[in-house]
Design an enzyme around this catalytic site. Structure first.
Site, mmCIF file in Angstrom:
data_model
loop_
_atom_site.group_PDB
_atom_site.id
_atom_site.type_symbol
_atom_site.label_atom_id
_atom_site.label_comp_id
_atom_site.label_asym_id
_atom_site.label_seq_id
_atom_site.Cartn_x
_atom_site.Cartn_y
_atom_site.Cartn_z
ATOM 1 N N TRP A 1 0.849 -1.203 0.000
ATOM 2 C CA TRP A 1 0.000 0.000 0.000
ATOM 3 C C TRP A 1 0.874 1.239 0.000
ATOM 4 C CZ3 TRP A 1 -4.336 -1.138 -1.861
ATOM 5 C CH2 TRP A 1 -5.062 -2.266 -1.471
ATOM 6 N N ASP B 1 -1.503 7.117 6.124
ATOM 7 C CA ASP B 1 -2.575 6.222 5.704
ATOM 8 C C ASP B 1 -2.903 5.369 6.930
ATOM 9 O OD1 ASP B 1 -4.145 4.126 4.785
ATOM 10 O OD2 ASP B 1 -2.797 3.546 3.149
ATOM 11 N N LYS C 1 -12.035 -0.977 6.908
ATOM 12 C CA LYS C 1 -11.233 -1.844 7.762
ATOM 13 C C LYS C 1 -11.666 -1.744 9.220
ATOM 14 C CE LYS C 1 -8.666 -2.896 4.161
ATOM 15 N NZ LYS C 1 -7.691 -1.968 3.648
HETATM 16 C C1 LIG Z 1 -7.065 -1.621 2.250
HETATM 17 C C2 LIG Z 1 -6.006 -0.613 2.313
HETATM 18 C C3 LIG Z 1 -5.871 0.379 1.312
HETATM 19 C C4 LIG Z 1 -6.744 0.435 0.093
HETATM 20 O O1 LIG Z 1 -7.979 0.914 0.426
HETATM 21 P P1 LIG Z 1 -9.131 1.137 -0.686
HETATM 22 O O2 LIG Z 1 -10.151 1.894 0.076
HETATM 23 O O3 LIG Z 1 -9.569 -0.223 -1.118
HETATM 24 O O4 LIG Z 1 -8.533 1.911 -1.817
HETATM 25 C C5 LIG Z 1 -4.872 1.322 1.477
HETATM 26 N N1 LIG Z 1 -4.050 1.303 2.539
HETATM 27 C C6 LIG Z 1 -4.145 0.362 3.505
HETATM 28 C C7 LIG Z 1 -3.212 0.396 4.673
HETATM 29 C C8 LIG Z 1 -5.123 -0.620 3.421
HETATM 30 O O5 LIG Z 1 -5.228 -1.558 4.383
#
Ligand SMILES: *Cc1c(COP(=O)(O)O)cnc(C)c1O
Length: 367
Positions: free
Chosen positions: A100, A167, A191
């Site tokens: 990511w 993030d 998540k």
């Molecule tokens: C799942 C995830 C993403 C991607 O998220 P989307 O909303 O599907 O684009 C980005 N960063 C992390 C740390 C993730 O766990």
């Protein structure tokens, strides 16, 4: 309904109350006689939900008034582009702790010089690099606080000599966060705080609108510019265009559960640590399994392990054994293999006990 224990990495298990009240609202929103899927997002009842949801974020994470809380579409992946578009004049620095993070840096490269200060790719991202220098002439430093695929986590709010951007897709609301240490925090809701379809962005307002001397995407397209969603009159915040009403509603209900039933993020953190310890203790104790992440960097959200030496041929057998006992979503990501159990906020202590019991039974039967 079948009794299962949901350890999916995302979309995640949600509080039952949040799902039930969403179902009720789909039938009849706010006693209007119209369902949530059919109301206008300009109805006063909806504006109240937006305002309350923002307030829940502010209360739960202690977000100061000079930060805006936005609910956007496009997922965290769209933020990989939107963040550099808004914040990168010439140069940005990234800590590469997983795919990511790598994907985020790839987008930044479109906008200017992107420095990878350190990477743990050499060991399948099983640890968090500690020895690196952040270039002080970069516009910001980007981290991924929880690495969902590998089960590593930066569980503290670091001091950073330049603007810190994070993030927090997979550990937001799992612990208290000192928001003032960050210029911007973003993530997909699916998540830990809601269903897929809404993306949260917490941004300090004074850092926006500073890009002048850049060739690419300057001026910013309207939807990409955070100010379109942030610096309007208050009633339009995140309402420039139609917001994703359904996931925002479920997020509202999930955060209400977190605040009222759990008692906030400090309490949540205690429960999460307890759940996580229970599972790691079993991974470490059980002779058939071995954890894959460096112990000091272990995530309390995602727990990764593989079969130990001598038991590798039992992987499929354990998967079937666990499945029979109602364990769902414990297959590891293909890049790590083995198993991964995600113990997000709505995953209960009893769910983890059931998984641990299953691991113990398997050991007894197969050792
Ligand atoms: C799942 C995830 C993403 C991607 O998220 P989307 O909303 O599907 O684009 C980005 N960063 C992390 C740390 C993730 O766990």
């Amino acid at each position: 309904m079948k009794k299962v224990h949901n350890f999916n990495a995302g979309p995640c298990v949600l509080p039952k109350e949040a799902v039930e009240s969403t179902i009720a609202a789909i039938r009849d929103f706010d006693n209007t006689g119209i369902g949530l899927l059919e109301i206008s997002h300009r109805t006063p009842g909806w504006e109240r939900v937006m305002e309350e949801t923002r307030q829940l974020w502010r209360d739960l994470l202690n977000i100061p008034a000079d930060y805006e809380v936005l609910f956007l579409g496009g997922g965290a992946s769209t933020q990989f582009m939107t963040v550099p578009a808004n914040l990168m004049e010439k140069k940005a620095a990234y800590l590469q702790t997983g795919v990511w993070a790598k994907k985020a840096a790839k987008e930044a490269k479109l906008f200017g010089e992107t420095v990878i200060v350190a990477s743990s790719e050499d060991k399948t991202y099983s640890y968090i690099p500690k020895d690196y220098t952040i270039p002080t002439d970069a516009d910001y430093f980007h981290i991924t606080t929880n690495n969902t695929i590998y089960g590593t986590e930066i569980r503290h709010d670091m001091d950073c000599p330049i603007m810190l951007v994070a993030d927090m897709s997979s550990d937001i609301m799992s612990r208290p966060v000192d928001v003032t240490k960050y210029g911007l925090i973003y993530g997909g809701a699916q998540k830990n705080v809601g269903p897929a379809g809404v993306t949260f962005v917490i941004v300090r307002k004074d850092i926006l609108g500073k890009i002048q001397d850049r060739k690419y995407m300057n001026p910013l397209p309207t939807m990409v510019d955070y100010r379109t969603h942030a610096v309007e009159e208050a009633r339009n915040i995140s309402m420039f265009n139609t917001p994703p009403v359904l996931p925002i509603f479920t997020m509202h209900e999930t955060l209400k559960w977190l605040k009222e039933t759990i008692g906030g993020v400090e309490e949540m953190n205690k429960i999460n640590v307890k759940k996580s310890n229970l599972l790691y203790e079993e991974i470490d104790r059980n002779c058939m399994f071995v954890g894959t992440a460096a112990k000091e960097d272990r995530s309390i959200m995602n727990h990764c392990w593989v079969m130990a030496e001598g038991y590798q041929d039992k992987q499929d057998a354990f998967m079937a054994f666990a499945k029979e006992r109602g364990m769902v979503g414990i297959k590891g990501h293909r890049s790590v293999g083995g198993f991964r159990a995600s113990l997000y906020n709505a995953c209960s202590y009893e769910d983890v006990e059931a998984l641990v019991a299953c691991m113990q039974e398997f050991e007894k039967a197969n050792k």
